[in-house]
Write an enzyme that holds these catalytic residues in place. Structure first.
Site, PDB file in Angstrom:
ATOM      1  N   HIS A  86       0.826  -1.202   0.000  1.00 30.84           N
ATOM      2  CA  HIS A  86       0.000   0.000   0.000  1.00 30.84           C
ATOM      3  C   HIS A  86       0.867   1.261   0.000  1.00 30.84           C
ATOM      4  O   HIS A  86       1.650   1.482   0.915  1.00 30.84           O
ATOM      5  CB  HIS A  86      -0.904  -0.018   1.243  1.00 30.84           C
ATOM      6  CG  HIS A  86      -1.810   1.141   1.364  1.00 30.84           C
ATOM      7  ND1 HIS A  86      -1.914   1.897   2.512  1.00 30.84           N
ATOM      8  CD2 HIS A  86      -2.690   1.686   0.480  1.00 30.84           C
ATOM      9  CE1 HIS A  86      -2.804   2.845   2.347  1.00 30.84           C
ATOM     10  NE2 HIS A  86      -3.294   2.743   1.119  1.00 30.84           N
ATOM     11  N   GLU A 113       1.136  -0.576  -4.849  1.00 29.40           N
ATOM     12  CA  GLU A 113       0.011   0.316  -5.079  1.00 29.40           C
ATOM     13  C   GLU A 113       0.535   1.740  -5.073  1.00 29.40           C
ATOM     14  O   GLU A 113       1.157   2.176  -4.106  1.00 29.40           O
ATOM     15  CB  GLU A 113      -1.055   0.119  -3.989  1.00 29.40           C
ATOM     16  CG  GLU A 113      -2.318   0.923  -4.222  1.00 29.40           C
ATOM     17  CD  GLU A 113      -2.417   2.165  -3.341  1.00 29.40           C
ATOM     18  OE1 GLU A 113      -3.472   2.814  -3.350  1.00 29.40           O
ATOM     19  OE2 GLU A 113      -1.433   2.504  -2.660  1.00 29.40           O
ATOM     20  N   ASP A 115      -0.424   5.924  -6.217  1.00 29.15           N
ATOM     21  CA  ASP A 115      -1.534   6.845  -6.463  1.00 29.15           C
ATOM     22  C   ASP A 115      -1.130   7.864  -7.518  1.00 29.15           C
ATOM     23  O   ASP A 115      -0.023   8.415  -7.472  1.00 29.15           O
ATOM     24  CB  ASP A 115      -1.902   7.561  -5.164  1.00 29.15           C
ATOM     25  CG  ASP A 115      -2.264   6.581  -4.069  1.00 29.15           C
ATOM     26  OD1 ASP A 115      -3.332   5.965  -4.161  1.00 29.15           O
ATOM     27  OD2 ASP A 115      -1.464   6.421  -3.121  1.00 29.15           O
ATOM     28  N   HIS A 128      -0.991  10.785  -3.505  1.00 28.90           N
ATOM     29  CA  HIS A 128      -2.259  10.230  -3.052  1.00 28.90           C
ATOM     30  C   HIS A 128      -3.357  11.289  -2.996  1.00 28.90           C
ATOM     31  O   HIS A 128      -4.460  11.091  -3.501  1.00 28.90           O
ATOM     32  CB  HIS A 128      -2.104   9.585  -1.676  1.00 28.90           C
ATOM     33  CG  HIS A 128      -3.372   9.032  -1.109  1.00 28.90           C
ATOM     34  ND1 HIS A 128      -4.277   9.806  -0.411  1.00 28.90           N
ATOM     35  CD2 HIS A 128      -3.896   7.786  -1.154  1.00 28.90           C
ATOM     36  CE1 HIS A 128      -5.304   9.049  -0.049  1.00 28.90           C
ATOM     37  NE2 HIS A 128      -5.097   7.819  -0.484  1.00 28.90           N
TER      38      HIS A 128
END
Length: 492
Positions: A86, A113, A115, A128
């Site tokens: 994450h 992951e 963003d 993000h």
């Protein structure tokens, strides 16, 4: 409904029960017409992923990225369980940074992951939030800043925040990130669906079409139009009870995975019929970073007991991809079956197991528990649930806690505390044993989040004989205190 579970330190605590009624008991096989995979011989690295009965060793391939891609397409009963980091490995470097990407892959993740936001001049960058305020030394919306302005910023440590330290790391472009990932693994392109054309251009230019994993909960016809006109695009769909019918709408052309989110095990997407249907043609992706994504089956719950989190999701909910904030711990569990094993010879004391009695076992400035776990009625220490971790909060100067510690063998032990705080300074404590003199003051480190705990060595050592001892944690009255205490460890 409540149940009791035993921590690895042997302390019994109470928590909300893990409700598995109607949960899936096994992983469905690969149906006819599913994508075929050229299953080359598994290499030594993937063979080492064989663990306590969950998933298979994975497929072979020329590079880790190629192996991860082949594994992603495999949704059979022996599919390898994949790990997604994450915001990359933010515990080692700033979230969404190049070092965090490298650290995530080095720690065993097959997927990072990341963003994506667009700059004012249309360049996809890693961020993000829609603003740069939390994670950098700048301010303003990403889409109001040019790439040149973004490149002048510096990232803050970890998950950022106003009091997180600045680093020398800059904000990467998506192109830079994809070049890093090209031979190392896959990238979950979070928040990127509105910018899918710009992202597609980056993937084609960098030769990373197979590395990038698009995702959305957009209408199926919109998704299918994109897939039809962007040959080779890898796509995952996000589902909740609000759009679970999308699985049938996709028909025979299923996405490679479904990110299944539920805040209650009573939700339809958490039930056997739906999850069996998903697993028959795709992978099931579960998020375990905090409560509300897979109900209470979190990373923190898994560290206490994998049956409360990771193992429950594999065995009961068909999960074959985990997105986690604890890459190293999850990878360790996949190898060993243990959540957070105690180091050899060490002693672990849960923060909530303080001795009873105001003025005897503890001193708390407030007469009532101000937090959300009423585990010890009538006692004023503030016990809370931090996404599955049982911890103490509302720490204030002048308070103290005393514990009974059973030392297994005579030796010298170093004290560490597992704590969290988004502040600098976060707090200060001293340690004393058996009513002895307190140690020098120890500073609690900023973990860049109230809910993200880190085991922090104190530098305090003590010679202890085998047997029972008392340990006191005291918070100096004249020091700022705003942190959470999960546990104390004594390591030889």
């Amino acid at each position: 409904m409540n149940s009791r579970f035993r921590t690895r330190a042997g302390a019994v605590v109470t928590t909300a029960a893990l409700v598995l009624s109607g949960a899936v008991a096994s992983v469905a096989g690969t149906p006819a017409g599913a994508p075929s995979v050229d299953a080359g011989p598994a290499d030594a690295a993937s063979s080492s992923a064989m663990h306590a009965g969950h998933g298979g060793p994975g497929h072979g391939g020329r590079t880790p990225a190629e192996r991860a891609y082949r594994d992603l397409l495999d949704h059979g009963p022996d599919a390898k369980i994949l790990t997604a980091a994450h915001r990359a490995q933010w515990r080692s470097a700033p979230e969404n940074s190049e070092p965090a990407i490298l650290a995530a892959f080095a720690d065993g993740a097959e997927i990072v992951e990341l963003d994506v936001q667009l700059t004012a001049d249309g360049v996809p960058v890693l961020m993000h939030d829609t603003t740069v305020d939390r994670t950098t030394n700048g301010t303003g919306r990403v889409d109001s800043l040019t790439l040149e302005q973004i490149e002048g910023l510096r990232l803050r440590e970890g998950l950022g925040g106003a009091q997180a330290a600045l680093t020398d790391e800059g904000v990467p472009t998506l192109a830079e990130a994809m070049r890093l990932a090209k031979d190392r693994g896959l990238v979950n392109l979070d928040k990127g669906w509105p910018f899918r054309e710009e992202i597609w251009s980056v993937l084609t230019e960098t030769g990373t079409v197979r590395n990038g994993l698009f995702k959305s909960d957009a209408p199926v016809d919109q998704v299918q139009e994109f897939r039809a006109t962007h040959r080779g695009a890898v796509y995952m769909h996000m589902v909740t009870d609000a759009n679970l019918a999308d699985v049938e709408t996709f028909g025979d052309d299923q996405p490679v995975a479904y990110e299944v989110n539920f805040d209650s095990t009573a939700d339809a997407v958490a039930r056997r019929p739906f999850l069996d249907r998903v697993a028959s043609g795709s992978r099931v992706w579960s998020n375990t970073m905090w409560n509300g994504l897979s109900e209470r089956m979190t990373d923190e719950a898994s560290l206490i007991d994998p049956l409360r989190g990771w193992q429950a999701l594999v065995e009961g909910y068909n999960t074959t991809i985990f997105q986690t904030d604890d890459v190293e711990k999850l990878e360790s569990w996949l190898r060993t079956g243990e959540g957070d094993p105690l180091p050899r010879g060490a002693v672990r004391v849960q923060a909530e197991d303080f001795l009873p009695g105001e003025g005897v076992g503890y001193h708390d400035l407030e007469p009532a528990n101000r937090s959300n776990l009423q585990m010890r009625p009538g006692e004023g220490v503030d016990i809370q649930d931090l996404d599955g971790a049982v911890s103490l909060g509302w720490m204030r100067g002048g308070e103290w806690l005393t514990y009974s510690v059973e030392v297994p063998r005579t030796g010298t032990y170093e004290v560490a505390v597992r704590a969290s705080s988004p502040y600098s300074p976060a707090g200060t404590y001293t340690v004393s044993f058996d009513d002895g003199a307190p140690s020098a003051r120890v500073a609690v480190r900023n973990t860049t989040s109230h809910a993200k705990q880190v085991l922090q060595p104190s530098g305090v050592t003590q010679r202890l004989t085998k047997g029972t001892h008392t340990l006191r944690i005291s918070l100096p009255e004249d020091a700022y205190q705003n942190w959470n205490l999960d546990r104390i460890e004594l390591t030889p």
